[in-house]
Scaffold this active site. Structure first.
Site, PDB file in Angstrom:
ATOM      1  NE  ARG A 246      -7.959  -8.386   1.444  1.00  0.00           N
ATOM      2  CZ  ARG A 246      -6.708  -8.808   1.379  1.00  0.00           C
ATOM      3  NH1 ARG A 246      -5.710  -7.935   1.356  1.00  0.00           N
ATOM      4  NH2 ARG A 246      -6.427 -10.090   1.315  1.00  0.00           N
ATOM      5  CD  GLU A 275      -7.719  -4.558  -4.317  1.00  0.00           C
ATOM      6  OE1 GLU A 275      -7.349  -5.659  -4.750  1.00  0.00           O
ATOM      7  OE2 GLU A 275      -7.312  -4.061  -3.262  1.00  0.00           O
ATOM      8  CG  HIS A 293      -3.880  -6.091  -3.652  1.00  0.00           C
ATOM      9  ND1 HIS A 293      -5.133  -6.436  -3.233  1.00  0.00           N
ATOM     10  CD2 HIS A 293      -3.031  -6.667  -2.756  1.00  0.00           C
ATOM     11  CE1 HIS A 293      -5.046  -7.195  -2.144  1.00  0.00           C
ATOM     12  NE2 HIS A 293      -3.769  -7.344  -1.835  1.00  0.00           N
TER      13      HIS A 293
HETATM   14  O1  GLV Z   1      -3.303  -9.100   0.167  1.00  0.00           O
HETATM   15  C1  GLV Z   1      -2.567 -10.010   0.406  1.00  0.00           C
HETATM   16  C2  GLV Z   1      -2.817 -11.011   1.411  1.00  0.00           C
HETATM   17  O2  GLV Z   1      -3.889 -10.983   2.035  1.00  0.00           O
HETATM   18  O3  GLV Z   1      -1.971 -11.885   1.597  1.00  0.00           O
END
Ligand code: GLV
Length: 332
Positions: A246, A275, A293
């Site tokens: 993250r 984001e 992402h």
């Molecule tokens: O970012 C993707 C997830 O958390 O699965």
């Protein structure tokens, strides 16, 4: 007796049959809300009363915002389970859910391979510095002038993994195939079997000895900005940073400064602090690899994630319990 209700927040893209089959157990409902305000109003007006379980997607954040205290307080009292379709569940404030007796599940393991693949792609791309020449080529300048700096081989480099969960462990195996030596730091040391023989080191040792530092830990109040200016100062000059976890585990402003000063040679990022906004200092730097992402963005993985999450909804409807619960609620 009225049928229980299951609420879908976001879209099912692949596992339509599995979702529709839940109609045998529950009335499947969606929200009409297009904003957080509308969603809270919908809840407060009782239009979601009777919902016992909610399936939510990462993208449904755009409608509801965070599942924080305010939102959890507005949910119908019938709602006792939230099934989040993703490994990282920082969009759901587990403390607020626990206080209301709401159990939360996520989707572990199904995400590991695809995310570790992107992680490896970013490690290779950032080490080789490919982004500069890829931009030059599209501008009709072949490798560009002046020529881009020579890249670095993964072979023989030390990869430090911060967070040795499913993705970290999967990455370890992949990185070893490229000749990297893997060390890791984790909240707790793993058994030899789980760590696969990777060396456990302190946080400071990880920072000080990694040639490539990979962030593979969940975002929570303890890990927000775990990498910031003081941590960059402890790293080797020329370190490469990769993040598929993250964005907010790194202080993005501090990363941009460390890149601009040359202390960090390059980075590869799949995730960002705010984001879909990206720090202008990252966008302006041709040397960094940026992916929007897409760690789990494959047909196979997205399908497996939906099936897992639907499996949790089904378990609630059939047995009144989740197949897996987030670690914070292990004792609930
Ligand atoms: O970012 C993707 C997830 O958390 O699965």
């Amino acid at each position: 007796m009225a049928k229980a209700k299951a609420l879908l927040l976001g879209q099912i893209e692949h596992a339509h049959d599995s979702w529709n089959a839940l109609a045998d157990y529950a009335e499947l409902v969606t929200t009409k809300a297009r904003s957080r305000e509308e969603f809270i109003k919908e809840c407060k007006e009782g239009r979601l009363d009777g919902v016992i379980v909610a399936y939510r997607t990462f993208d449904s954040f755009a409608t509801t915002g965070l599942f924080d205290q305010e939102l959890v307080d507005a949910l119908p009292s019938s709602l006792k389970f939230i099934c989040h379709n993703g490994a990282g569940y920082d969009q759901v404030k587990v403390d607020a859910c626990t206080a209301r007796g709401i159990r939360v599940s996520n989707v572990p393991t199904a995400v590991d391979d695809a995310t570790a693949d992107v992680n490896m792609f970013l490690i290779l791309g950032a080490l080789r510095g490919f982004n500069v020449s890829m931009i030059a080529l599209r501008e009709g300048k072949w490798r560009g002038q002046p020529l881009p700096p020579l890249g670095h081989d993964p072979e023989g480099k030390t990869l430090g993994i911060l967070g040795m969960g499913g993705i970290g462990r999967n990455l370890k195996r992949k990185a070893e195939a490229f000749g990297m030596k893997v060390i890791y730091h984790n909240r707790s040391r793993l058994s030899e079997e789980l760590s696969g023989g990777a060396e456990y080191v302190s946080f400071d040792e990880l920072l000080g000895t990694s040639d490539v530092l990979s962030l593979n830990l969940p975002l929570n109040k303890n890990t927000r900005h775990i990498i910031s200016t003081p941590e960059f100062k402890k790293m080797k000059k020329g370190v490469v940073i990769v993040n598929t976890a993250r964005g907010a585990v790194i202080d993005e402003g501090a990363l941009v400064e460390a890149l601009d000063s040359g202390h960090v040679w390059s980075c590869g990022l799949d995730v960002y602090e705010n984001e879909p906004e990206i720090h202008p200092g990252l966008v302006a730097n041709p040397h960094v690899m940026l992916v929007p992402h897409m760690g789990t963005y494959t047909v196979e993985t997205q399908t497996a994630m939906e099936e897992w999450n639907i499996g949790n909804v089904r378990a609630v409807l059939e047995k009144g319990k989740l197949n897996n619960i987030v670690p914070e609620q292990a004792d609930m």
